[in-house]
Write a protein that holds these residues in place. Structure first.
Motif, PDB file in Angstrom:
ATOM      1  N   SER A 300       0.852  -1.196   0.000  1.00 33.05           N
ATOM      2  CA  SER A 300       0.000   0.000   0.000  1.00 33.05           C
ATOM      3  C   SER A 300       0.881   1.237   0.000  1.00 33.05           C
ATOM      4  CB  SER A 300      -0.911   0.020   1.229  1.00 33.05           C
ATOM      5  OG  SER A 300      -1.837  -1.041   1.184  1.00 33.05           O
ATOM      6  N   LYS A 304      -4.521   2.833   2.197  1.00 29.29           N
ATOM      7  CA  LYS A 304      -4.860   1.425   1.956  1.00 29.29           C
ATOM      8  C   LYS A 304      -5.236   1.149   0.506  1.00 29.29           C
ATOM      9  CE  LYS A 304      -8.410  -2.003   3.033  1.00 29.29           C
ATOM     10  NZ  LYS A 304      -9.429  -2.480   3.976  1.00 29.29           N
ATOM     11  N   PHE A 305      -6.023   2.040  -0.111  1.00 32.75           N
ATOM     12  CA  PHE A 305      -6.531   1.790  -1.452  1.00 32.75           C
ATOM     13  C   PHE A 305      -5.546   2.204  -2.546  1.00 32.75           C
ATOM     14  CE2 PHE A 305     -10.300   1.994   1.217  1.00 32.75           C
ATOM     15  CZ  PHE A 305     -11.005   0.883   0.798  1.00 32.75           C
ATOM     16  N   SER A 399     -15.149   0.883   1.808  1.00 31.19           N
ATOM     17  CA  SER A 399     -14.962   1.110   0.373  1.00 31.19           C
ATOM     18  C   SER A 399     -15.902   2.188  -0.148  1.00 31.19           C
ATOM     19  CB  SER A 399     -15.192  -0.194  -0.397  1.00 31.19           C
ATOM     20  OG  SER A 399     -14.252  -1.170  -0.053  1.00 31.19           O
ATOM     21  N   HIS A 402     -14.789   5.629   1.139  1.00 28.05           N
ATOM     22  CA  HIS A 402     -13.562   6.031   0.446  1.00 28.05           C
ATOM     23  C   HIS A 402     -13.874   6.516  -0.965  1.00 28.05           C
ATOM     24  CE1 HIS A 402      -9.644   5.932  -1.471  1.00 28.05           C
ATOM     25  NE2 HIS A 402     -10.115   5.034  -2.333  1.00 28.05           N
ATOM     26  N   TYR A 403     -14.702   5.783  -1.681  1.00 31.36           N
ATOM     27  CA  TYR A 403     -15.054   6.151  -3.046  1.00 31.36           C
ATOM     28  C   TYR A 403     -15.753   7.509  -3.070  1.00 31.36           C
ATOM     29  CZ  TYR A 403     -17.110   5.793  -7.728  1.00 31.36           C
ATOM     30  OH  TYR A 403     -17.482   6.031  -9.036  1.00 31.36           O
ATOM     31  N   GLY A 420      -8.682   0.949  -7.098  1.00 30.92           N
ATOM     32  CA  GLY A 420      -8.181   0.726  -5.747  1.00 30.92           C
ATOM     33  C   GLY A 420      -9.102  -0.152  -4.929  1.00 30.92           C
ATOM     34  N   VAL A 421     -10.423   0.039  -5.129  1.00 29.36           N
ATOM     35  CA  VAL A 421     -11.398  -0.808  -4.435  1.00 29.36           C
ATOM     36  C   VAL A 421     -11.289  -2.243  -4.937  1.00 29.36           C
ATOM     37  CG1 VAL A 421     -13.859  -1.231  -4.078  1.00 29.36           C
ATOM     38  CG2 VAL A 421     -12.964   1.108  -3.969  1.00 29.36           C
ATOM     39  N   ARG A 424      -8.100  -3.630  -3.144  1.00 27.99           N
ATOM     40  CA  ARG A 424      -7.962  -3.667  -1.695  1.00 27.99           C
ATOM     41  C   ARG A 424      -9.279  -3.713  -0.924  1.00 27.99           C
ATOM     42  NH1 ARG A 424      -3.882  -4.977  -3.125  1.00 27.99           N
ATOM     43  NH2 ARG A 424      -1.806  -4.070  -2.841  1.00 27.99           N
ATOM     44  N   GLY A 425     -10.406  -3.589  -1.598  1.00 29.41           N
ATOM     45  CA  GLY A 425     -11.683  -3.525  -0.900  1.00 29.41           C
ATOM     46  C   GLY A 425     -11.988  -4.778  -0.104  1.00 29.41           C
TER      47      GLY A 425
END
Length: 562
Positions: A300, A304-305, A399, A402-403, A420-421, A424-425
């Motif tokens: 990462s 995280k994403f 997720s 974050h989006y 990214g989701v 790492r989602g």
């Protein structure tokens, strides 16, 4: 604390070692494992119906993610009532039957213990927020606004946004290191601690065999609440000064003097090796083992994403550091995926051309480390990440938040955020279990609460069990090795070829026996020299059906007895 003696049913030569040194834990995410009533949500009846499958695999412990009543803002990690079962999963009598059935098969049941926070619908919080002088007001973290009316400090939550929410009724802010519907309990209040301990004892009285303790190192806050310390989920101020005192008290109040062999594992974001030695030192009587996150944070970037390529050398170096750090005292928990992490074969392997090979390679590598292995549902058949085409298909609050924040507040490209989701989602791990090729993968006869991964017709339990290269059968052999071989359970670990860019090699040694693991973490064959001469060595296990004895093929792993 747990009983520190082996019960003698599997091997009497190692009677001083705790039973869980030979155990393998299987994590069940109940919403997504098996649905028995057709409502699209997995339940306790579904788990009971699959106990034969888990017994065949050979696991010793089932860790249940939360099944308590919950509004489900965080898929059950926001608990409304610690003393009951959510109707979507069944009833207390269903739970009792599950425990009894599991025990009859020699499988223990470990509950998820989420006591850093509750749901905002929990009766404790409802009382706490009712007035500033309510007796339970101090059961949570309340603070007055700053002079300008803003939050008490600048901390952010793990799920985006501020870690403080203003309660209009009383004009004060409450702390929540996760979603605003998950207010943090104030563990400095002894009444809170005693209420938690009483609840834990009641679950043990029902036959529960221990607890996996969610973000347990966050229960002790650094209550100065200084600006700038927080980095989401309390990573800037974890393990306040009372953390060891709290865990030792929990051990005395809940486990001391109680017959039985229990398992306690503490999930601890930001924990160091030095901290882990203290937490898991049996003489200190805190927890048996910890979940740490260093190795699953190496790929990462800024957050995280922000998925970056994995540095393989850094990964094996990190895992070896934890092996060495807890070699003399304490104990490791071993995992590469769980309900919060992407699928290991997609993250660390090749989930297309070499899906089976990379799934079994990582199984062999992980299970031959020293520690207690954790298998996440579907790992044992090589399930992969899912790539939903729109954020609308995702259910995970982390997720989704974050989006929304990245796209709406920071004008990020929706496609880049979704990538990214995809990588790492948490929903990668939460899509339904693949049992067969029938509709909805045999998970439910109804509409599943989250879409099934479209690759289920090819990747499912039925197809895997029928294959000559079954991932499930390979995991069975790994589990049997830990049960039967003292070197696998307790042997010393030594990393070999630490700087090699594709070779994962190490030994496990106990007494006169040395086992060697060699694994080629690559799409290309490895024809270099192995760090140990294996001439005359016996092949104990390999993940290719035909052993050539020649160069390691792509994603090939072998276990030798030297």
């Amino acid at each position: 604390m747990t009983d520190a003696t082996e019960n003698g049913t599997k091997d009497d030569t190692s009677t001083a070692a705790p039973w869980w040194t030979r155990a393998v834990v299987y994590q069940v995410y109940p919403r997504s494992f098996a649905d028995s009533d057709g409502d699209g949500i997995g339940d306790l009846g579904g788990i009971r119906s699959r106990l034969g499958y888990l017994a065949k695999l050979g696991v010793d412990v089932i860790w249940l993610s939360p099944v308590y009543p919950s509004p489900q803002h965080d898929n059950g990690y926001d608990i409304r009532d610690y003393e009951d079962i959510d109707p979507v999963f069944g009833s207390l009598s269903d739970f009792d039957e599950l425990v009894a059935d599991a025990h009859s098969r020699g499988i223990r049941i470990v509950m998820d213990l989420v006591v850093n926070h509750t749901s905002d619908e929990h009766a404790w919080f409802q009382e706490s927020r009712s007035s500033t002088d309510n007796p339970k007001r101090d059961w949570y973290w309340w603070r007055a606004p700053r002079e300008d009316g803003s939050a008490p400090n600048d901390w952010t939550s793990a799920f985006s946004g501020p870690a403080w929410t203003l309660d209009e009724a009383t004009g004060e802010y409450y702390l929540h290191l996760f979603a605003k519907q998950q207010p943090d309990l104030n563990w400095e209040n002894p009444d809170v601690r005693q209420a938690v301990y009483a609840m834990m004892r009641r679950w043990l009285d029902r036959g529960v065999d221990g607890f996996r303790m969610d973000v347990i190192n966050l229960i002790a806050k650094r209550a100065e609440f200084i600006d700038g310390e927080n980095r989401g989920a309390g990573l800037g101020f974890t393990m306040g000064p009372q953390i060891h005192e709290f865990l030792q008290e929990m051990n005395r109040e809940v486990f001391a003097g109680r017959e039985g062999e229990y398992l306690t594992v503490g999930e601890m974001p930001g924990v160091s090796i030095e901290d882990a030695v203290l937490f898991t030192d049996p003489d200190r009587a805190e927890v048996d083992m910890v979940f740490q996150f260093e190795h699953v944070s190496l790929d990462s970037g800024a957050h995280k994403f922000d998925a970056i390529p994995l540095d393989f050398v850094a990964l094996k170096t990190n895992l070896a550091r934890w092996q060495d750090g807890l070699a003399e005292r304490g104990w490791n928990s071993l995992y590469l995926n769980n309900h919060d992490q992407p699928r290991l074969v997609s993250r660390f392997g090749n989930d297309e051309q070499y899906r089976v090979e990379s799934a079994t390679l990582w199984g062999l590598v992980l299970h031959l480390h020293r520690g207690t292995p954790y298998i996440y549902q579907g790992e044992e058949i090589g399930m992969t990440n899912v790539r939903f085409e729109s954020i609308e298909y995702y259910r995970d609050i982390e997720s989704i938040n974050h989006y929304r924040e990245a796209v709406e507040e920071f004008d990020a490209s929706p496609a880049s955020v979704l990538a990214g989701v995809h990588a790492r989602g948490r929903d990668n791990a939460r899509t339904p279990m693949h049992w067969d090729a029938s509709e909805h993968a045999g998970f439910t006869t109804g509409k599943p609460w989250i879409e099934v991964n479209p690759n289920y017709p090819e990747i499912n339990v039925e197809a895997d069990r029928a294959s000559s290269s079954s991932v499930f059968d390979f995991y069975r052999k790994l589990i049997a090795l830990r049960h039967e071989n003292e070197t696998v359970a307790l042997g010393d670990f030594e990393l070999l070829a630490p700087s090699h860019p594709t070779l994962y090699a190490f030994t496990r040694t106990r007494g006169t026996e040395t086992l060697l693991v060699v694994a080629n973490v690559s799409d290309d064959a490895f024809d270099g020299d192995l760090p140990v001469d294996v001439t005359g060595a016996g092949l104990v296990l390999g993940n290719y059906a035909n052993d050539t004895g020649g160069p390691l093929r792509p994603w090939e792993a072998r276990l030798y007895r030297l």
